[in-house]
Write an enzyme that holds these catalytic residues in place. Structure first.
Site, PDB file in Angstrom:
ATOM      1  N   GLU D  49       0.866  -1.232  -0.119  1.00  0.00           N
ATOM      2  CA  GLU D  49       0.147  -0.011   0.010  1.00  0.00           C
ATOM      3  C   GLU D  49       0.752   1.326   0.180  1.00  0.00           C
ATOM      4  OE1 GLU D  49      -2.479   0.103   3.554  1.00  0.00           O
ATOM      5  OE2 GLU D  49      -3.198  -1.764   3.204  1.00  0.00           O
ATOM      6  N   ASP D  60      -5.428   8.834  11.107  1.00  0.00           N
ATOM      7  CA  ASP D  60      -4.072   8.439  11.399  1.00  0.00           C
ATOM      8  C   ASP D  60      -3.506   8.836  12.607  1.00  0.00           C
ATOM      9  OD1 ASP D  60      -3.738   7.035   8.793  1.00  0.00           O
ATOM     10  OD2 ASP D  60      -3.964   9.196   7.886  1.00  0.00           O
TER      11      ASP D  60
END
Ligand SMILES: Cc1ncc(COP(=O)(O)O)c(C=O)c1O
Ligand SMILES: Cc1ncc(COP(=O)(O)O)c(C=O)c1O
Lengths: 414, 269, 414, 269
Positions: D49, D60
């Site tokens: 990824e 995040d």
């Protein structure tokens, strides 16, 4: 919403004295250099004229409603009831939200009214005032800004530090700030300084911040300020159907006390005034007048109860700049002496803890002055244990200017 | 009229002069020095005002406020000021009249009757109460008590007062009347001669009482201007200033003496 | 005084989008990790339930009236009329005094309502929020204190400095303060941080401070906040007999704008929103979204007008912590794009001067955010030169927390 | 199903192993180093990824936020990330599939159609959009466009999601589905195996799609636990941490290599 009209009761005599019918003791009067006598006569004349001048009163009331915002709510505080032992044991507790006024205290009601009179009837171009917590100066300065008058503020050097936010706001409003370095560097020498300045500027008008000073100030201030109590009484009756069983107000000079108590004097409400016991009354380091060993004395233009050391005015000491005053207004002393108002006191430490409690439990930042009354009221209400009573506490100010000191206190005590 | 004041004004009239009245705060900077100062002043002044200090005075500039605080720190109270005057008067050779100048609180707290009696026994010749209002019960009582014992009750009138007020004041005033020369605090401005003229006229319309003028008189020329209109010139801050700046100086009394000597040159009518 | 009931107009579709009928552009939606989708569904369900729950609504309205004090006055400002050229030339100018609310801004109306719902319907024990000027955090923390819930506040490090008074008050109310050091260290990263925290605490409820965030927040916040405008509209009609000719509000995210504009959307009132032009829009250092070159973008859970640099959200910059946001709420963007709301902007320098002017001429300390709108309103009113108009400016906050910076500005500029 | 993913899962199945999917932010710390990192990762990972950084990401933790900011500072944008992937893929010897992991804004702003086309021409095998909601018009358009060109559209499901949501998600999801193992941010907690079991069951009830698990997988033992339940373990913060701490270290790729080698020991079923 209209402001309920003023009804004169408990008037002083023509020389500005309240006379105790039993002891014949006289409270109030006019003790001041002859220089200022004509000014005081003019203030009195203007005040009487103002009360009768319908256009003036209408203009004033509109400004009080829309500029000061006097139509503040009454808040039922279940949180305080819980702390006092529960509504089922102690009754209901209500707070009059004077903290929501423009400039965050009861002071603006008198300040604005006095300045409005100074502008339109006295025709003064300049206002002189003293201040403790700078709540008064802030609201006088705001009124002067709006009314295009000069404003001179006398503030003790200690208070200028303590409540610098309010002092800075007074300055932003355009006030000239005179910092007083005498004696306690707090409210009392500031008031002496303001009175002195008036002698050098007799064309100005002096606006007292409490129900003190030479006649006609004590009467005039309580008359203007009573707008708060007139509204509160009406609201309270609408909410509970009755006048309050008890009323609790803090007492520095006594203006917030009289603002609420005056319209209830002839009612059955039990009235409590709360003084600052500072570090404890026995230590001598306090701001309590009635409970702190006062006797009759003459200062700053009036005769009343005063704490003295021999013939000198004692140096009060308290966390609350607004309570740092060794006397009470003459009508307050009179009402105490005839037994109409009862007195209680709270120490600085208890008040500071009450401040943190109010923040954490009520979501309200009270003026530190108001914390003395909340603390004492809770004690009294607990003691009374009467579930049928409706208690009214005057939340007479908001504590933004106390935050700097109180956050330090919180952090130091955690 | 109090005898000593009567003599003072009579003597001055004879000499075609005005009188100089000096003011100092009692016990400033302390009892002993204050005593020396007052004795020295008695050599030069026609009369002397002794300040009985009050810490919440409302008409004094910083100069005299500071003097009050020095005196209070040195232990000044009503009892001691009486003692000071009594001792000074017993040591000086002449009959210079002494007044107590103060605010109503110390008198009221001491008890007005007791205060008046104590004036008599301490050889105090007059009393000035800055914040005494004609309408107050204390004013009435004090004026009555002082009259009984022939102690002068000297009252203040100011440029803002009208004739009605002056008339009212004259009713109680004895020995002389005190004109405040400007709207302001002791020692904060220059003497205002126009005001003095105006007020004197109003007084003269109603009374022959001698007139003293105070507030803002510091120099020989100030004295001279005032004496053209009035009977006495009162000097306060000028003297207190010297005390404040020289409180530990051995030459203090000399400085006061030479200051007063110079002022006296302005006393000629 | 009763709060006029809410009437739904301009609803988003079931997915939370407002659709522009001409361009078919969709504003709003729900762009968030799947983790939070159930939470958002629950918030929406609770919100709909709350609106229909009479007991809940009654309890809420009582608290809004007595705790927040939403019944604030409307002040006719002859002073501002004078500055704009005189009533005879420009009409009448009124200020809605939202500055008199508890905690001094419009924020508490949504904050309290959302927290009250979180407590009684969502049954959350903890509230998470972000804040710019700390007006929102302050009022969320106050609500949490009264409602006995935990409160976690995310604030940018720059704002924590700038508006430390409000931050300290939030802390006094018991909030846990999380200082965010990312990107601009201001409102936008604080909101991202709050959303992140919610993902780690899905049992908490998130309370957004403006009409932004994923659906149903934009709609819910404007519905709660519209209490202000519903009251104002009624008051204005009582005073002038009509709805206002113009309405002026500042626009950060758009909550104070929508609070006032929403009940007037179907009326003839011309509505102006004012953005912060910072150091000037051409410098790129500003907080203007609509006027600052925005395009459609997706951030913090919603799609709306956003200022971007390539696909990154641009760093806004302005004196006003409450306006430091590179986007506007989706309903606001929609109302702009369909032409219902017009936009204006004011630079930081002009706003700061307006702050001093308000202090000196009105006797009012406005929140710095409110100074942008006052400045732009005066310009627009001058330009319109229509003596028949009644102008309404939203004074959406009081500036105690701006005093420290503004007194420095005043002293430096004298 | 995308061919490269098909092969990856088939091969792993044959070997009775799970797959390791590595995540790194594209252009972190810069284009050149990022390219080396990705080439190195392709030696050890089943799939990769690549984060297309967004400065206002909402899921995040600080580790990946910091990586985003480093990459943005180094000039990362959608165009360059495509270029990076294309170059890496042309240099590696194997068919390791590459995904772009990002938020909806960069895709939306780039234009969804254009983005999908660019995936094809850049040899991108799949796309993950963290904040794409099943009901959004963008989600619909993107899934349609990716389907057309056989690029995997990998969707996330979380422990808070119910079966209805999972069913809805499966409709659009292609090649594999991504389980977020706990309620929280990337790399902020330990992988939650109980959650993974629960969600896997719900997925398996409705589909045979391969399952990848991410969030909180850092060690060989984490990988091992996950591979007992799912088809692939996704490691992100563990790698990004190494990049963050060694961005100027010549041994950076070696460190990543030995980290991944160790993780791979956990891949046995
Ligand atoms: C908030 C507040 N409460 C009370 C007081 C005490 O004054 P008073 O007893 O005259 O109301 C002050 C004086 O500054 C004040 O600011
Ligand atoms: C006083 C004040 N006004 C305006 C705003 C701007 O926000 P909004 O546009 O969402 O009302 C803020 C935000 O903090 C604020 O505190």
């Amino acid at each position: 919403m209209k402001i309920p009209p003023f009804k004169e009761i408990n008037s002083p005599n023509k020389n500005g004295y309240w006379i105790n019918p039993k002891t014949k003791e006289a409270y109030g009067g006019q003790y001041i250099s002859p220089l200022l006598i004509p000014n005081l006569q003019k203030v009195e004349k203007c005040f009487k004229k103002a009360l009768k001048d319908k256009k003036f009163m209408k203009g004033l009331e509109e400004k009080l409603l829309t500029f000061i915002g006097v139509n503040t709510p009454i808040l039922r505080s279940k949180e305080l009831e819980e702390i006092a032992g529960g509504q089922k044991k102690v009754g209901k507790i209500y707070l009059k939200r004077t903290d929501l006024h423009h400039d965050s205290s009861h002071k603006p009601v008198n300040s604005f009214s006095s300045c409005y009179m100074a502008k339109h009837i006295f025709k003064a171009k300049k206002i002189i005032c003293e201040t403790g917590a700078s709540m008064h100066s802030r609201s006088v300065a705001a009124a002067c800004a709006m009314l295009k008058m000069d404003c001179e503020v006398h503030i003790g050097a200690v208070d200028a530090e303590k409540v610098s936010l309010n002092k800075d706001i007074s300055e932003l409003y355009g006030a000239k700030i005179v910092v007083v370095h005498e004696s306690t560097k707090s409210l009392l020498p500031a008031m002496a300084s303001a009175l002195r300045s008036w002698q050098s500027n007799p064309d100005a008008m002096y606006v007292v911040g409490s129900v003190a000073g030479p006649s006609p100030y004590p009467r005039m201030v309580r008359t203007w300020a009573s707008v708060i109590g007139r509204i509160a009484k009406q609201q309270f009756k609408q909410i509970t159907g009755k006048v309050p069983s008890t009323l609790f107000c803090v007492c520095g000079g006594g203006s917030n006390l009289m603002s609420m108590a005056y319209p209830l004097l002839k009612d059955k409400t039990e009235i409590f005034a709360v003084e600052s016991a500072g570090e404890g009354i026995p230590t001598g380091r306090h701001g309590a007048t009635i409970l702190g060993g006062s006797q009759m004395g003459i200062l700053l233009g009036f005769k009343s109860k005063v704490v003295m050391k021999s013939a000198q005015i004692a140096e009060s000491l308290t966390e609350a700049s607004g309570l740092d005053f060794a006397a009470v207004g003459p009508e307050v002393a009179y009402l105490h002496d005839i037994g109409r108002i009862k007195f209680r006191s709270t120490t600085d430490m208890a008040a500071k803890k009450t401040f943190l409690m109010c923040c954490e439990k009520l979501g309200i930042v009270p003026a530190i002055e108001a914390c003395y009354v909340i603390n004492a009221a809770l004690k009294e209400i607990k003691k009374r244990k009467n579930p049928k009573e409706n208690h009214l506490i005057h939340l007479c100010g908001s504590g933004e200017s106390n935050v700097a000191r109180m956050i330090k206190f919180k952090r130091e005590n955690e | 009229m109090n005898k000593n004041f009567q003599e003072m004004f009579a003597k001055a009239k004879q000499e075609k002069k005005g009188s100089l009245i000096g003011f100092a705060t009692g016990m400033d900077p302390n009892y002993k020095t204050s005593k020396k100062i007052l004795i020295e002043m008695a050599k030069h002044c026609g009369a002397i005002e002794v300040g009985l200090p009050f810490n919440t005075s409302t008409s004094d500039s910083a100069t005299i406020m500071d003097a009050n605080m020095r005196a209070i720190k040195a232990g000044a109270n009503t009892e001691k000021i009486f003692k000071l005057i009594k001792e000074v008067k017993s040591e000086i050779k002449n009959n210079v009249p002494f007044l107590i100048m103060t605010y109503m609180n110390p008198v009221y707290v001491y008890s007005i009757k007791k205060f008046a009696k104590k004036c008599k026994t301490s050889n105090v010749d007059g009393v000035i109460i800055v914040d005494s209002n004609n309408n107050s019960p204390e004013d009435k009582e004090l004026s009555k008590e002082l009259k009984k014992i022939n102690v002068a009750y000297v009252k203040l009138v100011a440029p803002t007062n009208d004739e009605a007020f002056i008339k009212e004041t004259l009713k109680k005033c004895s020995s002389w009347i005190y004109i405040v020369s400007y709207a302001g605090l002791t020692g904060s401005k220059q003497v205002n001669v126009e005001n003095v003229k105006k007020i004197s006229k109003l007084i003269r319309k109603n009374s022959k009482i001698p007139i003293g003028v105070g507030f803002g008189i510091r120099t020989k020329s100030d004295v001279s201007k005032v004496i053209k209109i009035a009977d006495a010139a009162i000097v306060g801050s000028g003297i207190v200033d010297i005390v404040g700046k020289n409180s530990k100086n051995h030459n203090l009394t000399k400085k006061i003496s030479s200051y007063l000597k110079n002022l006296k040159k302005g006393l000629n009518k």
